[in-house]
Design an enzyme around this catalytic site. Structure first.
Site, mmCIF file in Angstrom:
data_model
loop_
_atom_site.group_PDB
_atom_site.id
_atom_site.type_symbol
_atom_site.label_atom_id
_atom_site.label_comp_id
_atom_site.label_asym_id
_atom_site.label_seq_id
_atom_site.Cartn_x
_atom_site.Cartn_y
_atom_site.Cartn_z
ATOM 1 N N LYS A 190 -17.848 -74.348 -28.990
ATOM 2 C CA LYS A 190 -18.395 -73.008 -29.175
ATOM 3 C C LYS A 190 -17.928 -72.530 -30.559
ATOM 4 C CE LYS A 190 -17.698 -72.131 -24.232
ATOM 5 N NZ LYS A 190 -16.890 -71.421 -23.220
ATOM 6 N N SER A 215 -16.453 -63.947 -21.311
ATOM 7 C CA SER A 215 -16.066 -63.448 -22.634
ATOM 8 C C SER A 215 -17.311 -63.084 -23.434
ATOM 9 C CB SER A 215 -15.273 -64.514 -23.392
ATOM 10 O OG SER A 215 -14.098 -64.842 -22.704
ATOM 11 N N HIS A 262 -9.962 -64.022 -16.587
ATOM 12 C CA HIS A 262 -9.001 -65.067 -16.965
ATOM 13 C C HIS A 262 -7.606 -64.722 -16.441
ATOM 14 C CE1 HIS A 262 -11.828 -65.804 -20.605
ATOM 15 N NE2 HIS A 262 -11.969 -66.828 -19.792
ATOM 16 N N ARG A 274 -17.142 -69.097 -11.154
ATOM 17 C CA ARG A 274 -17.842 -67.836 -10.917
ATOM 18 C C ARG A 274 -19.161 -68.069 -10.186
ATOM 19 N NH1 ARG A 274 -17.273 -66.727 -17.160
ATOM 20 N NH2 ARG A 274 -17.493 -68.968 -16.905
HETATM 21 P P1 ADP Z 1 -16.246 -68.787 -20.543
HETATM 22 O O1 ADP Z 1 -16.429 -69.846 -19.480
HETATM 23 O O2 ADP Z 1 -16.381 -67.373 -20.047
HETATM 24 O O3 ADP Z 1 -16.964 -69.045 -21.820
HETATM 25 P P2 ADP Z 1 -13.643 -69.877 -21.110
HETATM 26 O O4 ADP Z 1 -14.045 -71.185 -21.660
HETATM 27 O O5 ADP Z 1 -12.597 -69.168 -21.890
HETATM 28 O O6 ADP Z 1 -14.756 -68.800 -20.971
HETATM 29 O O7 ADP Z 1 -13.182 -70.050 -19.599
HETATM 30 C C1 ADP Z 1 -11.989 -70.691 -19.280
HETATM 31 C C2 ADP Z 1 -11.926 -70.890 -17.803
HETATM 32 O O8 ADP Z 1 -11.853 -69.627 -17.151
HETATM 33 C C3 ADP Z 1 -13.112 -71.617 -17.182
HETATM 34 O O9 ADP Z 1 -12.622 -72.420 -16.128
HETATM 35 C C4 ADP Z 1 -13.971 -70.496 -16.635
HETATM 36 O O10 ADP Z 1 -14.764 -70.924 -15.558
HETATM 37 C C5 ADP Z 1 -12.888 -69.519 -16.197
HETATM 38 N N1 ADP Z 1 -13.360 -68.136 -16.191
HETATM 39 C C6 ADP Z 1 -13.953 -67.457 -17.195
HETATM 40 N N2 ADP Z 1 -14.242 -66.198 -16.824
HETATM 41 C C7 ADP Z 1 -13.822 -66.079 -15.537
HETATM 42 C C8 ADP Z 1 -13.862 -65.026 -14.558
HETATM 43 N N3 ADP Z 1 -14.429 -63.844 -14.844
HETATM 44 N N4 ADP Z 1 -13.344 -65.254 -13.329
HETATM 45 C C9 ADP Z 1 -12.802 -66.463 -13.054
HETATM 46 N N5 ADP Z 1 -12.760 -67.511 -13.901
HETATM 47 C C10 ADP Z 1 -13.256 -67.323 -15.136
#
Ligand code: ADP
Length: 169
Positions: free
Chosen positions: A46, A133, A22, A95
């Protein structure tokens, strides 16, 4: 050196918790846009492990070194929140192909709901492309060392919650 366009973008997510993946997206988006607002979802469908306040605090601490990044909670439609803050774009991280399918569908829906608001998809850095996460919580919960995957400010909270027997990371 080209100057950043005068614009504001919103980077939405659950951030449960904020990871180095993030942070990488936030840093890169902050270099493209004049202002970046990290928007922490109150109700993403979630069931987050950390409360909304904790998730906001962790994201704030992690982005503390980025002068043009702010963090705020939101609920309801992200397009409404983005428009209320005068944002020109949404930023998302990609990703995998699975992310792409989902993000493309969401980007199209959001563009249909708010035609002036574009979605910018940034490819994950190869160092973080496997990070989520959920996976970080899982590894930490099983006693693994997750210090390489989360910002320093997140680590003690994560370990405190998932490895309560341990004094420090
Ligand atoms: P997740 O998709 O891991 O459950 P989030 O909803 O918090 O987590 O993700 C928020 C944004 O950050 C989304 O656009 C997701 O694709 C992106 N994201 C999450 N993890 C990564 C990562 N390791 N590298 C790049 N982008 C990420």
């Amino acid at each position: 050196m080209p100057s950043r366009s005068s614009s504001r973008a919103v980077y939405p997510g659950t951030f449960d918790p904020f990871t180095n993946g993030h942070l990488d997206i936030a840093e890169r988006a902050a270099a493209i846009f004049e202002e970046l607002l990290v928007a922490v979802s109150a109700d993403s469908g979630k069931q987050p492990m950390f409360s909304l306040d904790e998730r906001v605090e962790m994201a704030r601490e992690a982005c503390g070194h980025l002068a043009n990044v702010q963090v705020a909670p939101f609920d309801g439609l992200i397009v409404d929140f983005a428009r209320s803050r005068g944002a020109r774009a949404l930023v998302k991280g990609l990703r995998t192909a699975t992310d792409f399918e989902r993000e493309m569908q969401m980007a199209m829906m959001n563009r249909s709901l708010a035609p002036g608001l574009d979605t910018l998809l940034l490819l994950a850095d190869s160092r973080y492309a496997f990070l989520s996460s959920g996976l970080v919580r899982e590894v930490c919960g099983l006693g693994g060392d997750v210090s390489a995957y989360v910002p320093e400010s997140v680590l003690p909270r994560l370990v405190g919650r998932l490895q309560p027997g341990r004094d420090r990371p």
